[in-house]
Scaffold this active site. Structure first.
Site, PDB file in Angstrom:
ATOM      1  N   HIS A 142       0.814  -1.228   0.000  1.00  6.56           N
ATOM      2  CA  HIS A 142       0.000   0.000   0.000  1.00  6.56           C
ATOM      3  C   HIS A 142       0.844   1.273   0.000  1.00  6.56           C
ATOM      4  O   HIS A 142       0.314   2.361  -0.231  1.00  6.56           O
ATOM      5  CB  HIS A 142      -0.924   0.041   1.223  1.00  6.56           C
ATOM      6  CG  HIS A 142      -1.971  -1.030   1.234  1.00  6.56           C
ATOM      7  ND1 HIS A 142      -2.866  -1.198   0.200  1.00  6.56           N
ATOM      8  CD2 HIS A 142      -2.267  -1.995   2.146  1.00  6.56           C
ATOM      9  CE1 HIS A 142      -3.671  -2.218   0.482  1.00  6.56           C
ATOM     10  NE2 HIS A 142      -3.326  -2.725   1.653  1.00  6.56           N
TER      11      HIS A 142
ATOM     12  N   ASP B 217      -2.775 -10.628  -2.456  1.00 10.62           N
ATOM     13  CA  ASP B 217      -3.319 -10.120  -1.186  1.00 10.62           C
ATOM     14  C   ASP B 217      -4.776  -9.713  -1.437  1.00 10.62           C
ATOM     15  O   ASP B 217      -5.122  -9.281  -2.533  1.00 10.62           O
ATOM     16  CB  ASP B 217      -2.492  -8.909  -0.743  1.00 10.62           C
ATOM     17  CG  ASP B 217      -2.843  -8.427   0.652  1.00 10.62           C
ATOM     18  OD1 ASP B 217      -2.104  -8.740   1.592  1.00 10.62           O
ATOM     19  OD2 ASP B 217      -3.861  -7.700   0.792  1.00 10.62           O
TER      20      ASP B 217
ATOM     21  N   HIS C 215      -6.349  -7.222  -0.463  1.00  8.02           N
ATOM     22  CA  HIS C 215      -6.477  -5.780  -0.708  1.00  8.02           C
ATOM     23  C   HIS C 215      -5.733  -5.401  -1.990  1.00  8.02           C
ATOM     24  O   HIS C 215      -4.718  -6.009  -2.327  1.00  8.02           O
ATOM     25  CB  HIS C 215      -5.877  -4.994   0.454  1.00  8.02           C
ATOM     26  CG  HIS C 215      -6.494  -5.295   1.786  1.00  8.02           C
ATOM     27  ND1 HIS C 215      -5.955  -6.220   2.666  1.00  8.02           N
ATOM     28  CD2 HIS C 215      -7.615  -4.812   2.373  1.00  8.02           C
ATOM     29  CE1 HIS C 215      -6.716  -6.282   3.752  1.00  8.02           C
ATOM     30  NE2 HIS C 215      -7.743  -5.448   3.600  1.00  8.02           N
TER      31      HIS C 215
ATOM     32  N   ASP D 154      -4.605 -12.706   3.363  1.00  5.95           N
ATOM     33  CA  ASP D 154      -5.840 -12.235   3.981  1.00  5.95           C
ATOM     34  C   ASP D 154      -7.076 -12.504   3.124  1.00  5.95           C
ATOM     35  O   ASP D 154      -8.186 -12.117   3.490  1.00  5.95           O
ATOM     36  CB  ASP D 154      -5.739 -10.749   4.370  1.00  5.95           C
ATOM     37  CG  ASP D 154      -4.988  -9.919   3.343  1.00  5.95           C
ATOM     38  OD1 ASP D 154      -4.750 -10.426   2.227  1.00  5.95           O
ATOM     39  OD2 ASP D 154      -4.654  -8.765   3.655  1.00  5.95           O
TER      40      ASP D 154
HETATM   41 ZN   LIG Z   1      -4.062  -7.151   2.668  1.00  6.82          ZN
END
Ligand SMILES: [Zn+2]
Length: 342
Positions: A125, A162, A164, A249
């Site tokens: 991120h 991931d 996200h 995740d």
């Molecule tokens: Zn994540």
């Protein structure tokens, strides 16, 4: 030349204190416990160096790096609503980035056939001048940048599974055709970026591949997307190195995501990527991102290592006829840049 698979780690990953927070030192401890029980599956444990500052500044401006260093030296605190630092976080972040970069050298120098860089904080991120989403420095972007700039590679592929969206990595390589970035991520979910329509910009159009999936996405969907999108893209792009933003995740037990991936899914995706890398004669390295259900995280990392080790037989990518509809939609969207997916 030694050629054992390598596990990169550093004790500072355990010193990045975050308080009551899902991205906690216990994540690394859980992984270590799991792997210790099977003698690290034959991976050689290597202590990661701190990243060279010039390499770090190739992605993150000096003023930003200095601001993170100062925040940690001053005792730490929250940098945004999710991202917290403590006195040792800067050191941990330097080694997390350094591990990913060292991994590139080990892979490209033929010292490791495949490798896993497992540190905290995670990275995907992080923007060049902004920490976010538990991330300070973008470890995988630094590794890719280093592979291009310092090691002279022309094409690097990054697969981000991931749950996200890897918005930092996506942004950093948005306008280049030298990095093919493919992200499978749940939508809606933090950070809200990565719509299918985001295909990159300028020279990089067609080189950012965003595949949002709905909550509930399972092993079959994730593996189909890897088999029918990532694998043929790799065959067309012909990267010289494959890097994986390995977050766990999307696991069905994870408290932050709402997907249904299991260990079988992570093993399957790993086998497919390793297989296509074998076919292309290139090496693959994983960089740990998220994963917040401690047991699921530890087991999933272990199956990833096991799948990296498995002898692979190349299997045809197929045309995705039997695949979920999302696969066909993504192939159709990408066909203007990647005719092989038509
Ligand atoms: Zn994540």
């Amino acid at each position: 030349m030694p050629s054992a698979p390598v596990w990169l780690e550093h004790p500072s990953s355990l010193l990045h204190e975050t308080g009551p927070h899902p991205e906690q030192p216990a994540r690394i401890a859980a992984i270590e416990r799991e792997l210790a029980a099977s003698d690290w599956l034959g991976f050689e444990r290597v202590t990661s160096p701190a990243i060279d500052r010039a390499v770090l500044h190739a992605v993150h401006p000096e003023a930003y790096v200095a601001s993170i260093e100062r925040a940690c030296a001053d005792g730490g605190g929250y940098l945004d609503a999710d991202t917290v630092v403590s006195p040792h976080s800067f050191e941990a972040a330097l080694h997390a980035a350094g591990g990913a970069v060292r991994m590139v050298d080990l892979l490209l120098d033929g010292e490791a056939p495949y490798a896993f860089s497992a540190h905290r904080p995670p990275g995907h991120h992080a923007l060049p001048a902004r920490a976010m989403g538990f991330c300070l420095f973008n470890n995988i972007a630094l590794a890719a940048r280093y592979a291009l700039d310092a090691r002279g590679l022309e094409r690097v592929m990054i697969v981000d599974w991931d749950v996200h969206h890897g918005n930092g990595t996506n942004d950093i390589f948005h306008a280049t055709d030298r990095v093919l970035f493919l992200s499978i991520h749940q939508s809606p979910l933090y950070p809200g970026t990565g719509p299918a329509s985001d295909v990159g910009s300028g020279d990089g159009r067609g080189f950012s591949v965003n595949i949002p999936v709905a909550p509930g996405a399972d092993d079959r969907l994730f593996c189909s997307l890897v088999d029918h999108i990532a694998v043929p893209l790799a065959q067309s792009f012909a990267p010289q190195l494959m890097l994986v933003s390995a977050g766990y995740d999307a696991h069905r037990e994870d408290p932050l995501g709402s997907c249904e991936v299991t260990e079988d899914g992570y093993a399957g995706m790993t086998r497919s990527l390793r297989s296509v890398c074998e076919t292309l004669g290139i090496r693959v390295g994983c960089v740990l991102e998220g994963g917040y259900a401690l047991g699921a995280l530890a087991r999933s990392v272990a199956v990833t290592l096991a799948a990296l080790k498995e002898p692979v037989s190349a299997r045809p990518a197929g045309d995705g006829d039997d695949a979920p509809p999302l696969v066909g939609q993504a192939r159709e969207r990408l066909a203007p840049w990647w005719p092989a997916l038509a």
